[in-house]
Design a protein around this motif. Structure first.
Motif, PDB file in Angstrom:
ATOM      1  N   PRO A  57       0.819  -1.211   0.000  1.00 38.37           N
ATOM      2  CA  PRO A  57       0.000   0.000   0.000  1.00 38.37           C
ATOM      3  C   PRO A  57       0.854   1.263   0.000  1.00 38.37           C
ATOM      4  CG  PRO A  57      -0.670  -1.491   1.782  1.00 38.37           C
ATOM      5  CD  PRO A  57       0.575  -2.060   1.176  1.00 38.37           C
ATOM      6  N   GLU A  58       0.324   2.302  -0.652  1.00 43.57           N
ATOM      7  CA  GLU A  58       1.049   3.575  -0.739  1.00 43.57           C
ATOM      8  C   GLU A  58       1.352   4.133   0.657  1.00 43.57           C
ATOM      9  OE1 GLU A  58      -0.984   6.043  -3.611  1.00 43.57           O
ATOM     10  OE2 GLU A  58       0.373   7.683  -3.007  1.00 43.57           O
ATOM     11  N   TRP A  59       0.419   3.931   1.585  1.00 44.30           N
ATOM     12  CA  TRP A  59       0.610   4.502   2.931  1.00 44.30           C
ATOM     13  C   TRP A  59       1.709   3.799   3.730  1.00 44.30           C
ATOM     14  CZ3 TRP A  59      -1.360   1.245   6.949  1.00 44.30           C
ATOM     15  CH2 TRP A  59      -2.317   0.296   6.569  1.00 44.30           C
ATOM     16  N   PHE A  60       2.275   2.697   3.189  1.00 44.99           N
ATOM     17  CA  PHE A  60       3.452   2.072   3.813  1.00 44.99           C
ATOM     18  C   PHE A  60       4.721   2.883   3.532  1.00 44.99           C
ATOM     19  CE2 PHE A  60       2.767  -2.668   4.886  1.00 44.99           C
ATOM     20  CZ  PHE A  60       1.497  -2.417   5.380  1.00 44.99           C
ATOM     21  N   GLY A  61       4.596   3.908   2.653  1.00 42.96           N
ATOM     22  CA  GLY A  61       5.749   4.740   2.298  1.00 42.96           C
ATOM     23  C   GLY A  61       6.460   5.305   3.515  1.00 42.96           C
ATOM     24  N   HIS A  62       5.672   5.638   4.560  1.00 42.22           N
ATOM     25  CA  HIS A  62       6.255   6.014   5.853  1.00 42.22           C
ATOM     26  C   HIS A  62       5.819   4.993   6.871  1.00 42.22           C
ATOM     27  CE1 HIS A  62       7.447   9.814   4.331  1.00 42.22           C
ATOM     28  NE2 HIS A  62       6.223  10.152   4.039  1.00 42.22           N
ATOM     29  N   HIS A  63       6.761   4.305   7.435  1.00 38.29           N
ATOM     30  CA  HIS A  63       6.465   3.465   8.586  1.00 38.29           C
ATOM     31  C   HIS A  63       6.878   4.248   9.816  1.00 38.29           C
ATOM     32  CE1 HIS A  63       5.247  -0.223   6.681  1.00 38.29           C
ATOM     33  NE2 HIS A  63       5.134  -0.764   7.880  1.00 38.29           N
ATOM     34  N   PHE A  64       5.957   4.424  10.766  1.00 34.55           N
ATOM     35  CA  PHE A  64       6.280   5.077  12.027  1.00 34.55           C
ATOM     36  C   PHE A  64       6.404   3.970  13.077  1.00 34.55           C
ATOM     37  CE2 PHE A  64       3.687   8.365   9.785  1.00 34.55           C
ATOM     38  CZ  PHE A  64       4.712   9.272   9.572  1.00 34.55           C
ATOM     39  N   ALA A  65       7.621   3.489  13.273  1.00 33.02           N
ATOM     40  CA  ALA A  65       7.822   2.386  14.223  1.00 33.02           C
ATOM     41  C   ALA A  65       8.151   2.950  15.591  1.00 33.02           C
ATOM     42  CB  ALA A  65       8.960   1.492  13.744  1.00 33.02           C
ATOM     43  N   LEU A  66       7.805   2.199  16.607  1.00 31.68           N
ATOM     44  CA  LEU A  66       8.118   2.620  17.971  1.00 31.68           C
ATOM     45  C   LEU A  66       9.308   1.794  18.473  1.00 31.68           C
ATOM     46  CD1 LEU A  66       7.456   4.238  20.493  1.00 31.68           C
ATOM     47  CD2 LEU A  66       5.838   2.440  21.138  1.00 31.68           C
ATOM     48  N   LYS A  67      10.454   2.466  18.568  1.00 30.71           N
ATOM     49  CA  LYS A  67      11.664   1.774  19.054  1.00 30.71           C
ATOM     50  C   LYS A  67      11.618   1.805  20.577  1.00 30.71           C
ATOM     51  CE  LYS A  67      16.684   1.974  18.897  1.00 30.71           C
ATOM     52  NZ  LYS A  67      17.804   2.016  17.987  1.00 30.71           N
ATOM     53  N   LEU A  68      11.444   0.617  21.155  1.00 32.66           N
ATOM     54  CA  LEU A  68      11.272   0.522  22.603  1.00 32.66           C
ATOM     55  C   LEU A  68      12.382  -0.364  23.166  1.00 32.66           C
ATOM     56  CD1 LEU A  68       9.143   1.159  24.902  1.00 32.66           C
ATOM     57  CD2 LEU A  68       8.257  -1.121  24.468  1.00 32.66           C
ATOM     58  N   ILE A  69      13.219   0.206  24.011  1.00 30.31           N
ATOM     59  CA  ILE A  69      14.301  -0.571  24.650  1.00 30.31           C
ATOM     60  C   ILE A  69      14.010  -0.612  26.150  1.00 30.31           C
ATOM     61  CG2 ILE A  69      16.790  -0.724  25.098  1.00 30.31           C
ATOM     62  CD1 ILE A  69      16.263  -1.035  22.149  1.00 30.31           C
ATOM     63  N   PRO A  70      13.722  -1.806  26.685  1.00 30.69           N
ATOM     64  CA  PRO A  70      13.371  -1.895  28.099  1.00 30.69           C
ATOM     65  C   PRO A  70      14.571  -1.599  29.000  1.00 30.69           C
ATOM     66  CG  PRO A  70      13.016  -4.007  26.963  1.00 30.69           C
ATOM     67  CD  PRO A  70      13.710  -3.096  26.002  1.00 30.69           C
ATOM     68  N   SER A  71      14.275  -1.173  30.193  1.00 31.67           N
ATOM     69  CA  SER A  71      15.342  -0.886  31.161  1.00 31.67           C
ATOM     70  C   SER A  71      15.982  -2.178  31.647  1.00 31.67           C
ATOM     71  CB  SER A  71      14.734  -0.140  32.351  1.00 31.67           C
ATOM     72  OG  SER A  71      15.633  -0.172  33.432  1.00 31.67           O
ATOM     73  N   ALA A  72      17.291  -2.127  31.894  1.00 32.78           N
ATOM     74  CA  ALA A  72      18.005  -3.293  32.458  1.00 32.78           C
ATOM     75  C   ALA A  72      17.726  -3.425  33.950  1.00 32.78           C
ATOM     76  CB  ALA A  72      19.501  -3.140  32.225  1.00 32.78           C
ATOM     77  N   GLU A  73      17.098  -2.409  34.548  1.00 29.15           N
ATOM     78  CA  GLU A  73      16.927  -2.406  36.007  1.00 29.15           C
ATOM     79  C   GLU A  73      15.532  -2.822  36.442  1.00 29.15           C
ATOM     80  OE1 GLU A  73      18.382   1.448  37.179  1.00 29.15           O
ATOM     81  OE2 GLU A  73      20.451   0.752  37.009  1.00 29.15           O
ATOM     82  N   GLY A  74      14.760  -3.334  35.481  1.00 26.96           N
ATOM     83  CA  GLY A  74      13.512  -3.988  35.860  1.00 26.96           C
ATOM     84  C   GLY A  74      12.276  -3.119  35.877  1.00 26.96           C
TER      85      GLY A  74
END
Ligand SMILES: CC(=O)CC(=O)O
Length: 268
Positions: A165-182
């Motif tokens: 689809p044309e609207w896939f031209g921009h993917h807005f991904a959420l880069k989520l890195i969890p904390s190592a401290e829980g």
């Protein structure tokens, strides 16, 4: 001078960081869903687009080549991948917010997951089978539930149309890195990923049936299929460049929890 990107493990990186060119056999089925559910899944500032569209795609990655800064190309063997994305808006731009990508062999997906935040998970199986003018895509989760079956049939065979689809031209991904401290997370940021397609071959437009089945771990069933709006299948080349960091996200919707809660930053 631009610093090189270092991947894990730095002693012997799992992948070389570069831009990607891949040849695909790709099926997308688009449908309308419950607008209220879709809205609750979007992390602000992403907002619903006027039409509450979901796209389920299933694709065979026939030859992913990663163009590395030293001029060499890292080639991957073929693999299958599928995804569920919803249409969204960020300011005036309409794009895709990917909910989950399912992949057989997560090693192939580590680059996109770690760098861009593409939400890749190991699947038990992803299949894309042709039978005459019909194509069937299936997603079977790691705990063996066939959560998605899409069956599409050609209506206008032979067209050179883009199955993505044309609207896939921009993917807005959420880069989520969890904390190592829980508690909470260290990074929670939207990344714009440019998807550029070219050279469509042998594609068709058609009709489709979508079946989504309940799974607590992969709650695609929260997005019911109310009306199929399009089905497209064909060959395509996809180029993916480096991403661009956008907004920090403070409220990360977590679907499937009883109260649809959210997680907070770690304070780092
Ligand atoms: C579409 C994708 O999944 C891109 C990648 O190879 O990470």
């Amino acid at each position: 001078m631009t610093e090189p990107v270092v991947a894990m493990p730095p002693f012997a990186p799992l992948y070389g960081v570069g831009t990607e060119t891949v040849q695909l056999r790709w099926l997308t089925v688009e449908y309308r869903t419950d607008p209220e559910v879709l809205a609750r899944l979007l992390p602000a500032p992403l907002a619903p687009a006027p039409d509450p569209l979901v796209a389920i795609w299933v694709a065979e990655f026939l030859g992913a080549g990663f163009h590395l800064p030293d001029g060499t190309v890292e080639q991957r063997p073929p693999y299958l991948q599928a995804g569920i994305s919803v249409q969204c808006r960020r300011q005036d731009e309409v794009g895709a917010y990917p909910l989950t990508f399912f992949i057989e062999g997560l090693n192939h997906g580590t680059l996109g997951r770690e760098i861009f935040g593409l939400p890749k998970k190991q699947a038990r199986a992803v299949t894309l089978t042709e039978d005459g003018d019909e194509v069937t895509g299936r997603i079977v989760t790691a705990n063996d539930i066939e959560i998605v079956t899409v069956r599409a049939r050609a209506a206008t065979p032979g067209a050179a149309l883009d199955p993505i689809p044309e609207w896939f031209g921009h993917h807005f991904a959420l880069k989520l890195i969890p904390s190592a401290e829980g508690t909470g997370y260290d990074i929670s940021r939207l990344v714009r990923i440019p998807f550029r397609t070219s050279r469509p071959t042998g594609g068709w437009d058609g009709t489709a049936e979508v079946t989504v089945r309940p799974s607590a771990a992969d709650p695609v069933h929260l997005l019911p299929c109310l009306e199929v709006t399009s089905a497209r299948y064909g060959g395509i080349r996809l180029d993916i460049g480096f991403g661009t960091y956008l907004d920090h996200v403070d409220h990360v919707p977590v679907a499937g929890t009883p109260d649809w809660g959210s997680v907070a930053p770690s304070g780092r």
